[in-house]
Motif scaffolding. Structure first.
Motif, short mmCIF file in Angstrom:
data_model
loop_
_atom_site.label_atom_id
_atom_site.label_comp_id
_atom_site.label_asym_id
_atom_site.label_seq_id
_atom_site.Cartn_x
_atom_site.Cartn_y
_atom_site.Cartn_z
N PHE A 50 0.82 -1.06 0.04
CA PHE A 50 0.09 -0.03 -0.21
C PHE A 50 1.02 1.11 0.01
N ILE A 51 0.97 2.03 -0.82
CA ILE A 51 1.56 3.24 -1.18
C ILE A 51 0.93 4.38 -0.85
N ASP A 52 1.12 5.27 -0.02
CA ASP A 52 0.45 6.66 0.15
C ASP A 52 1.42 7.80 -0.53
N PHE A 53 0.77 8.30 -1.59
CA PHE A 53 1.65 9.35 -2.04
C PHE A 53 1.13 10.67 -1.59
N GLY A 89 5.56 12.49 -3.36
CA GLY A 89 5.64 12.76 -4.97
C GLY A 89 6.57 13.89 -5.46
N GLU A 90 7.19 14.50 -4.40
CA GLU A 90 8.34 15.41 -4.86
C GLU A 90 9.69 15.18 -4.34
N ALA A 124 6.26 8.57 -9.16
CA ALA A 124 5.14 9.08 -8.67
C ALA A 124 4.10 9.39 -10.14
N HIS A 125 4.69 10.10 -11.01
CA HIS A 125 4.17 10.28 -12.42
C HIS A 125 3.72 9.09 -13.15
N SER A 126 4.85 7.97 -13.19
CA SER A 126 4.65 6.93 -13.80
C SER A 126 3.41 6.09 -13.30
N LYS A 131 -1.29 11.35 -13.22
CA LYS A 131 -2.39 12.13 -12.54
C LYS A 131 -2.11 12.52 -11.25
N LEU A 132 -1.34 13.58 -11.27
CA LEU A 132 -0.40 13.76 -9.78
C LEU A 132 -1.31 14.58 -8.85
#
Length: 188
Positions: A50-53, A89-90, A124-126, A131-132
């Motif tokens: 489970f990834i929380d971005f 994400g950054e 994150a983009h991939s 949809k960031l």
């Protein structure tokens, strides 16, 4: 008197220590992507991921941390059934996934202040299909194949439904059901 004082101090220290243990048990143990990869390497039974971005400027991300991700039912279920990755994400970190190096889209960019938006990380983009939107959540199966992307703030009942659907492998039965419906409709 000194003896009573020392006993009180020891009692207070033990009470604080036990409270700290209870509090830490009610938190999700978020780990980095690289730590998850290392943990998977030594685990004989792999779990889903489970990834929380999130980003540092995302208010809804912070709200998820203090509400949904602090709920004891969510904490208990996610800790027992998933590797839990928190991914900025950054971030400027480079990660490896599927034999590809992913890095920040502009690693030399300097934010004007800590709450400003930064540049997106290519991972994150991939994995979010470009949809960031934050917060976003990605579920991966035991082989690190992406199962689903969810975006936005989720209340406890919504998140629990997502976790149960994937954690208990209900998605496999649903997929099989849809395939059988599709195949039977083609015969008509």
């Amino acid at each position: 008197n000194r003896m009573k004082f020392n006993i009180k101090i020891i009692f207070i220290a033990l009470l604080i220590s036990s409270l700290t243990d209870v509090i830490s048990q009610n938190n999700i143990n978020w780990i980095s992507w690289n730590t998850m990869i290392q943990q998977r390497a030594v685990d004989s039974i792999k779990k889903k991921v489970f990834i929380d971005f999130y980003t540092n400027w995302c208010g809804w991300c912070k709200r998820m941390d203090v509400s949904t991700f602090s709920d004891p039912v969510i904490v208990n279920y996610i800790k027992n059934n998933f590797y839990t990755v928190k991914f900025n994400g950054e971030t400027k970190d480079t990660i490896v996934f599927n034999n590809h190096n992913f890095y920040n889209s502009d690693p030399t960019y300097k934010k004007p202040n800590p709450n400003s938006r930064g540049k997106a990380h290519w991972f994150a983009h991939s994995i979010l299909d470009g949809k960031l939107s934050y917060p976003s959540y990605v579920l991966l199966d035991e082989n690190l194949t992406r199962l689903m992307i969810y975006q936005g703030y989720k209340k406890v009942d919504e998140m629990l439904g997502i976790l149960l659907f994937f954690g208990n492998n209900q998605y496999k039965y649903y997929h099989n059901h849809l395939n059988s419906q599709w195949n039977s409709s083609k015969k008509l």
